[in-house]
Design an enzyme around this catalytic site. Structure first.
Site, short mmCIF file in Angstrom:
data_model
loop_
_atom_site.label_atom_id
_atom_site.label_comp_id
_atom_site.label_asym_id
_atom_site.label_seq_id
_atom_site.Cartn_x
_atom_site.Cartn_y
_atom_site.Cartn_z
N GLU A 329 6.06 4.75 -3.97
CA GLU A 329 7.44 5.22 -3.91
C GLU A 329 8.32 4.24 -3.16
O GLU A 329 7.97 3.79 -2.07
CB GLU A 329 7.52 6.58 -3.21
N CYS A 330 9.45 3.91 -3.74
CA CYS A 330 10.51 3.14 -3.08
C CYS A 330 9.97 1.84 -2.48
O CYS A 330 9.67 0.90 -3.20
CB CYS A 330 11.21 4.01 -2.05
N GLY A 331 9.79 1.77 -1.17
CA GLY A 331 9.27 0.55 -0.56
C GLY A 331 7.90 0.17 -1.09
O GLY A 331 7.59 -1.01 -1.29
N LEU A 334 8.42 -1.43 -4.43
CA LEU A 334 8.89 -2.81 -4.28
C LEU A 334 7.73 -3.74 -3.91
O LEU A 334 7.66 -4.88 -4.37
CB LEU A 334 9.98 -2.88 -3.21
N GLY A 427 7.76 3.99 -8.59
CA GLY A 427 9.19 3.85 -8.79
C GLY A 427 9.95 4.21 -7.54
O GLY A 427 9.38 4.52 -6.49
#
Length: 456
Positions: A329-331, A334, A427
């Site tokens: 998730e998120c970080g 990435l 994501g």
């Protein structure tokens, strides 16, 4: 269950909720109370400060994520050993989903849980107008639950006169006035407050803050109000459980620290053994893992160290390619991509399990609650699998994925997001697992199947 409880709400963001909540938690702890704490809404950082005060994990309570019964259950479940529960509100007291509803507001949480409210009002630049403001909040809804007021940054010269006017005009007691706390301000950055580990001398500051609040607030009255809360009732949800345990690796350090504690606890209840590791410090994954969870956080602040840890990046890339279930998730999303920019917009090599490149923007991306529906098979199950979640990020990706369709509640805006596959969901959205426990259980089942295949 009889649970004394109080919700500290505010007239607006920036009123000092987090600072005063932490000070009150510290003061209650020093009085010998066993306190559980909660943050209204999806925020990750404020509960970290609660946790640092109490030494036990603070939780989130969010009526958008969990509805009424489940919200009450999570409050009760996480307060079983407590003599009192303290909830910190979110934004302005009545501010809910889409800015035009009560859902997920502090008011909604107080209403659903039957919790008395103490409203924090920043009075800087006001005098008698504060009475009008308080009266508006108290009377805007008959069941506002507001039972007390705390003034912040009101001049001591006018406080006593103002106090009597507010109590007479509004019919609620004023529990005190907090002076200016310039020496106790917590700094912020692009995703909100800095984390507790970054605040120098935090424990010393909390002790000093507690002394100030003991002197300036009627904490005896606050505790008495908490004791007036009605009995808390809730039905326990029925959860599936694995026939045997499965080890799930959870990335947790300064770069990856955004987790809903109830997500992790739910996985444990369903049979997971969670093993934490650090992408900053550990050169290898823990042994025997059946799956990976890569949470959000601040990887953009640690790109040099994440890039330098090539051995772990390679292990994660190979594990995902081999079919190990992975939720990011998120970080964490990435981190799984080929590259990630740092705060100065220099690119660094990341895991490379996904094709995209993360880059910095100057604005919040797709901020707020989302309803998520899968468009294809993912590690959480077949097409049509749903979750409720939240997005909050200043970074963007050249490839956000298309495995789920996200929809904004109320306004109906839609877009595709999240990379999916039989062993993957990665994501920007932060998923709340209690919004679909069966989907979280499928992740664990796939993790157990992967571990069995690998070992045989």
């Amino acid at each position: 269950m009889k649970l004394p409880r109080i919700l500290l709400g505010a007239a607006s963001s920036g009123s000092g909720k987090t600072l005063l909540t932490c000070g009150i938690l510290q003061a209650l702890k020093e009085r010998g109370l066993t306190v559980s704490s909660f943050k209204c809404g999806p925020d990750y950082i404020d509960p970290m400060f609660h946790t640092r005060v109490l030494g036990t994990r603070s939780r989130n309570l969010d009526t958008y994520f969990t509805g009424e019964n489940l919200t009450r259950y999570l409050l009760a479940e996480n307060s079983r050993e407590s003599s009192m529960a303290v909830m910190e509100g979110v934004m302005g007291f009545y501010d809910g989903v889409a800015g035009s509803t009560f859902t997920a507001s502090s008011y909604d949480l107080a209403r659903v849980t039957g919790t008395p409210v103490v409203l924090i009002v920043n009075g800087k630049g006001m005098s008698l107008s504060l009475a009008a403001l308080v009266k508006g909040f108290v009377s805007f809804r008959e069941d506002s639950g507001i039972r007390g007021i705390i003034f912040n940054q009101v001049s001591p010269r006018i406080y006593e006169r103002l106090r009597s006017v507010v109590e007479q005009e509004c019919g609620v007691p004023v529990l005190g006035c907090v002076p200016s706390l310039k020496d106790y301000v917590i700094e912020s950055r692009h995703l909100g407050l800095v984390t507790p580990d970054e605040v120098e001398g935090l424990q010393h500051k909390l002790a000093g803050l507690a002394k100030i609040l003991e002197k300036n607030l009627d904490l005896d009255r606050l505790i008495a109000l908490a004791g007036e809360a009605p009995e808390l009732t809730a039905e326990e949800p029925r959860l599936p459980r694995l026939e045997g345990p499965v080890k799930i690796g959870v990335a947790r350090d300064a770069a990856f620290c955004f987790y809903y504690e109830d997500n992790l606890q739910l996985l444990r209840k369903m049979g997971a053994e969670l093993v934490e590791f650090s992408p900053l410090e550990d050169s290898h994954l823990p042994e025997g893992l059946g799956g990976l969870i890569l949470g959000g956080g601040y990887p953009e602040l640690f790109t040099h160290r994440l890039e330098a840890n090539a051995s772990l990046r390679e292990e994660i890339r190979e594990a995902v390619a081999d079919g190990m279930p992975c939720a990011a998730e998120c970080g964490g999303f990435l981190y799984l991509q080929r590259e990630l920019e740092d705060m100065k917009k220099f690119s660094h090599e990341m895991v490379g399990a996904l094709p995209g490149r993360g880059y910095r923007t100057e604005k919040l991306g797709r901020f707020g609650y989302v309803e998520l529906t899968s468009r294809q098979e993912t590690v959480f199950g077949p097409p049509g699998t749903t979750f409720r979640g939240h997005e909050f990020h200043y970074f963007e990706s050249t490839d956000c994925g298309e495995a789920f369709e996200a929809e904004k509640p109320v306004n109906g805006a839609r877009w595709n997001c999240i990379h999916g596959g039989e062993n993957l969901a990665a994501g920007f959205p932060h998923l709340y697992y209690y919004s679909n426990p069966e989907a979280a259980f499928r992740f664990l089942e796939k993790g157990r199947a992967y571990a069995h295949r690998r070992d045989h």
